[in-house]
Write a protein that holds these residues in place. Structure first.
Motif, PDB file in Angstrom:
ATOM      1  N   GLU A   8      15.659  51.574  69.151  1.00 14.67           N
ATOM      2  CA  GLU A   8      16.069  52.281  70.357  1.00 14.67           C
ATOM      3  C   GLU A   8      15.188  53.484  70.641  1.00 14.67           C
ATOM      4  OE1 GLU A   8      20.130  53.310  70.729  1.00 14.67           O
ATOM      5  OE2 GLU A   8      20.813  51.233  70.947  1.00 14.67           O
ATOM      6  N   GLU A  53      13.256  54.234  74.133  1.00 12.16           N
ATOM      7  CA  GLU A  53      13.402  55.516  74.827  1.00 12.16           C
ATOM      8  C   GLU A  53      12.041  56.147  75.091  1.00 12.16           C
ATOM      9  OE1 GLU A  53      15.728  59.812  74.270  1.00 12.16           O
ATOM     10  OE2 GLU A  53      15.643  58.363  72.624  1.00 12.16           O
ATOM     11  N   THR A 112      18.863  44.805  75.864  1.00 10.46           N
ATOM     12  CA  THR A 112      19.892  44.712  76.906  1.00 10.46           C
ATOM     13  C   THR A 112      20.920  45.823  76.749  1.00 10.46           C
ATOM     14  OG1 THR A 112      19.669  42.313  77.206  1.00 10.46           O
ATOM     15  CG2 THR A 112      21.788  43.290  77.794  1.00 10.46           C
ATOM     16  N   ASN A 113      21.376  46.050  75.529  1.00  9.91           N
ATOM     17  CA  ASN A 113      22.360  47.106  75.287  1.00  9.91           C
ATOM     18  C   ASN A 113      21.793  48.486  75.569  1.00  9.91           C
ATOM     19  OD1 ASN A 113      24.263  45.203  74.511  1.00  9.91           O
ATOM     20  ND2 ASN A 113      23.766  45.348  72.340  1.00  9.91           N
ATOM     21  N   TYR A 114      20.510  48.681  75.238  1.00 11.48           N
ATOM     22  CA  TYR A 114      19.894  49.981  75.505  1.00 11.48           C
ATOM     23  C   TYR A 114      19.828  50.243  77.010  1.00 11.48           C
ATOM     24  CZ  TYR A 114      16.597  53.763  75.911  1.00 11.48           C
ATOM     25  OH  TYR A 114      16.024  54.975  76.252  1.00 11.48           O
ATOM     26  N   LYS A 148      21.687  49.013  79.321  1.00  8.31           N
ATOM     27  CA  LYS A 148      23.045  49.246  79.837  1.00  8.31           C
ATOM     28  C   LYS A 148      23.487  50.677  79.581  1.00  8.31           C
ATOM     29  CE  LYS A 148      24.846  44.511  79.510  1.00  8.31           C
ATOM     30  NZ  LYS A 148      25.795  43.611  78.795  1.00  8.31           N
ATOM     31  N   LYS A 149      23.123  51.214  78.422  1.00  5.53           N
ATOM     32  CA  LYS A 149      23.501  52.596  78.083  1.00  5.53           C
ATOM     33  C   LYS A 149      22.620  53.634  78.780  1.00  5.53           C
ATOM     34  CE  LYS A 149      23.277  51.999  73.590  1.00  5.53           C
ATOM     35  NZ  LYS A 149      23.340  52.295  72.126  1.00  5.53           N
ATOM     36  N   HIS A 150      21.402  53.242  79.092  1.00  8.60           N
ATOM     37  CA  HIS A 150      20.448  54.161  79.728  1.00  8.60           C
ATOM     38  C   HIS A 150      19.826  53.474  80.942  1.00  8.60           C
ATOM     39  CE1 HIS A 150      20.596  54.989  75.363  1.00  8.60           C
ATOM     40  NE2 HIS A 150      20.577  56.261  75.717  1.00  8.60           N
TER      41      HIS A 150
END
Length: 338
Positions: free
Chosen positions: A297, A301, A320-322, A324-326
């Motif tokens: 991650e 970033e 995908t999860n990253y 969605k969070k950012h």
């Protein structure tokens, strides 16, 4: 008199250099004054390296299917030619690392290709391994059939006219000219590969001509143009810039090249290439900037922070999860090319 002419010459030179610098900086920030913005039919933040080789065995149909299911927007893969003329997806030319057999792809018929190893180390995440039920090699044509509208990066792994021609014909046959991207890393044949691929692309269709990725020689040229201030004045034929995130080198990825194992070289690479002003200029001209291979991650970033429009990862679920969070800003509208 001579002294006066000398100082006048120096003054004129300084004025010319100053004018050049001002024009270059202005056009770097406002490239649309000289260049028409590229209009691609895809915009991909999420790219799966070898189909997501950290979660399934690389370049298998299971890997590609899984990556699409979890939300990837583009698949990256490498093409080779078998002895019986099939375009097969494989990163390596020699199959030892992938299968344990010391054979080349071109020496075998497609039906004789061995299975992948049951457990395969992730190239860009040392010490981590992937497994999967599917261990079979995949034909490029089968991927085109399975994912008819999925953008793909096709890396030509051989200096082979027949391979380029067969890939070109498949792209045209399945009407993928506008969302298939050509790539190559053949540094020994860089000028040759560039000219051959350009010729092949032009013969297919005009939209396909834009979907080129910067090859090694062209990437070096891009940096030279940027640092000399010439970049704003020069037209670009490429559509995507794909480059290492330098901070992964010797951390998650251990390169074979001895020069890249030197800390100072990696530091210099970071400083020279990760230029937000360069990326912003390319994006304003309609290009997409993708950094790879980001398997943590913190690397995702860092890539987005420096201005990348997309990230390539071996872990599509993690990416995908990253995202969605950012969530990044919404992409520009995709318009049909004129």
């Amino acid at each position: 008199m001579k002294s006066c002419l000398f100082y006048s010459g120096i003054l004129l030179l300084c004025l010319a250099v100053g004018l050049y610098v001002v024009c270059s900086l202005y056009l770097l920030r406002n490239p649309w004054i000289l260049h028409k913005k590229k209009r691609l039919e895809f915009y991909c933040r999420h790219i799966s390296h070898r189909g997501g080789s950290g979660e399934k065995i690389e370049n298998t149909m299971e890997a590609f299917t899984h990556a699409v299911a979890v939300g990837t927007e583009m698949l990256e893969m490498d093409c080779h030619l078998t002895s019986d003329g099939y375009v097969v997806i494989s990163h390596d030319y020699n199959l030892m690392r992938q299968t344990g057999y010391d054979k080349t792809v071109s020496s075998l018929r497609f039906q004789d290709l061995p299975l992948y190893e049951e457990r395969l180390e992730v190239t860009f995440y040392v010490g981590h391994y992937s497994t999967g039920k599917d261990r079979k090699f995949v034909l490029l044509e089968d991927l085109f059939k399975k994912f008819p509208s999925m953008p793909m990066i096709l890396e030509i792994k051989e200096n082979n006219d027949l391979l380029i021609k067969k890939v070109s014909n498949l792209v045209k046959q399945y009407h993928r000219e506008s969302f298939t991207v050509w790539a190559s890393e053949e540094s020994d044949y860089c000028p040759y590969t560039w000219s051959v691929i350009i010729d092949a692309v032009i013969k297919i269709s005009k939209p396909f001509k834009r979907n080129l990725l910067f090859f090694l020689c062209r990437g070096i040229l891009l940096l030279l143009l940027f640092y000399t201030g010439l970049l704003p004045f020069v037209p670009l034929g490429e559509s995507l810039l794909l480059f290492y995130l330098p901070s992964i080198i010797n951390r998650t990825y251990i390169p074979e090249e001895a020069i890249l194992k030197k800390r100072f070289v990696v530091y210099l690479l970071q400083k020279l290439t990760m230029r937000k002003s360069l990326f912003e200029h390319l994006i304003k001209r309609g290009l997409q900037v993708n950094l790879f291979v980001c398997n943590e991650e913190s690397d995702m970033e860092a890539a987005f922070a420096v201005g990348a429009t997309g990230v390539m990862s071996d872990y599509p679920t993690l990416l995908t999860n990253y995202i969605k969070k950012h969530p990044p800003p919404p992409p520009p509208p995709i318009t049909q090319p004129r």
